[in-house]
Design an enzyme around this catalytic site. Structure first.
Site, short mmCIF file in Angstrom:
data_model
loop_
_atom_site.label_atom_id
_atom_site.label_comp_id
_atom_site.label_asym_id
_atom_site.label_seq_id
_atom_site.Cartn_x
_atom_site.Cartn_y
_atom_site.Cartn_z
N CYS A 151 94.36 -20.95 107.96
CA CYS A 151 95.56 -21.68 107.58
C CYS A 151 95.25 -22.41 106.29
O CYS A 151 94.53 -21.89 105.45
CB CYS A 151 95.99 -22.63 108.70
N CYS A 181 100.35 -36.05 117.53
CA CYS A 181 99.65 -37.21 116.99
C CYS A 181 98.70 -37.83 118.00
O CYS A 181 97.68 -38.40 117.62
CB CYS A 181 100.66 -38.25 116.52
#
Length: 402
Positions: A360, A190
């Site tokens: 992805c 994060c």
């Protein structure tokens, strides 16, 4: 005492619970007699702790070893500006006592590891994993499976989150979905990728909701389902997860029978979140692509389509997870599934003479995979910008999106 064992003050405080037929006085008594341990008093742990204390869970435990930082306040609503620089657990205890003095709050100022995990996790009715790193996440899973304690999983990154309940009777565990920890530095955290401040409030509240339902014996738990949350699109999707009979922890013949310190597999920096944070969406799954990539590292979906139509030779590697492949894939174009966590073990099977195109869901995991592959000598590896979502939106609108 009156009201079926609830005091007058409790009937007033929890009146909005008691008036729900599914909860009632019996459900509220069960909550009062129950205990929940929260691992990580950060972004996920903050809303979970507040709502569980407000709900009247009788015994609440918090595991953390960090101090409050100014950067925490964007999402960790358990703290305020005056808390900056103080131990999180001290501030959390004060806040929770002010919210509901009838809740017994226990704190464990420790880094969870194989040496103390059983001692800390044993004896609780339910566990909430608000962790912010993969070593702690796998450790919590393994300990809960071995102790027979269900836990609510949560993960967040940028605009996307995940939630489920693992280690419930007859249900899957975290390793049934993600068998192996990812290699060091392959997964953004994060601090690197950012997180929308309100997102941990959403996911942490879902974890608290699952705990309350479980303890009160009501509703249908998230066990056997993975909830995917896209806050940017405001979309929710639920995927079924079956127990893996060959799971290394909860399978018929488990090979992991004692706790392991996973730092040696994941690396100490493999995620900002775990005992202290907010839990990143697994392997960056479902995060939005910022487009912040190195020059010549990306190709777009139209270039991939051109190469496919021209019959050019290349290797198309999908670094998503098994459950994502089952939703949609490019197998017809020759794609091969290599989940990101298994990439280092798979590189020997790649043909160094042929170009590598990685994809992805939306881009970030592909970026990480390409960065790793170029570092180990695959200089021509490139990422499919926007991932399979971009392919579905621009090339094949009939393809399912998630």
């Amino acid at each position: 005492m009156n009201g079926g064992g609830l005091s007058r003050e409790e009937l007033i405080r929890y009146g909005r619970h008691v008036s729900i037929p599914e909860v009632g006085m019996e459900g509220q008594r069960r909550l009062r007699a129950s205990s929940v341990l929260i691992v990580g008093a950060g972004g996920l742990g903050s809303p979970a702790a507040l709502y569980l204390a407000a709900a009247g869970v009788g015994r609440l435990g918090l595991v953390d070893h960090d101090r409050v930082e100014l950067s925490n306040l964007q999402r960790q609503v358990l703290y305020d500006t005056d808390s900056v620089g103080t131990p999180k657990l001290a501030s959390a205890r004060t806040r929770l006592a002010g919210l509901n003095p009838d809740v017994a709050v226990e704190t464990f100022e420790a880094h969870l590891d194989s040496g103390n995990a059983f001692e800390i996790l044993e004896g609780w009715d339910f566990v909430i994993d608000g962790s912010d790193n993969f070593p702690t996440r796998y450790l919590v899973n393994d300990a809960c499976v071995m102790l027979g304690t269900p836990f609510a999983y949560g993960a967040i990154l940028r605009f996307e989150g995940q939630a489920s309940v693992f280690a419930a009777p007859d249900g899957p565990c975290y390793r049934c979905l993600f068998r192996d920890p990812p290699p060091p530095d392959l997964v953004p955290n994060c601090a690197e990728a950012g997180v929308l401040g309100v997102l941990p409030g959403i996911v942490g509240s879902i974890q608290a909701n699952e705990a309350i339902k479980w303890l009160a014996g009501i509703g249908k738990p998230l066990a056997g389902r993975l909830l995917l949350i896209d806050a940017l699109r405001m979309e929710f999707r639920s995927l079924d997860i079956a127990p893996d009979p060959e799971c290394v922890v909860c399978g018929a013949e488990p090979s992991v029978t004692e706790l392991i310190d996973y730092e040696r597999f994941c690396g100490e920096t493999a995620g900002e979140m775990a005992t202290g944070g907010e839990g990143e969406a697994e392997d960056g799954a479902g995060t939005e692509d910022t487009g912040d990539t190195m020059e010549d590292v990306d190709i777009d979906v139209h270039e991939l389509k051109r190469r496919i139509d021209a019959g050019e030779r290349f290797q198309l590697i999908d670094v998503r997870e098994d459950y994502e492949w089952a939703i949609c894939n490019l197998e017809g174009a020759g794609a091969r599934l290599v989940p990101l966590a298994t990439l280092p073990a798979a590189v020997e099977s790649f043909d160094a003479a042929e170009p590598l195109i990685i994809h992805c869901r939306s881009g970030p995991r592909g970026d990480r995979a390409v960065e790793y592959l170029r570092a180990v000598g695959f200089d021509h590896a490139v990422n499919l910008a926007g991932g399979i979502l971009a392919w579905a939106e621009e090339i094949d609108p009939a393809m399912p999106q998630y």
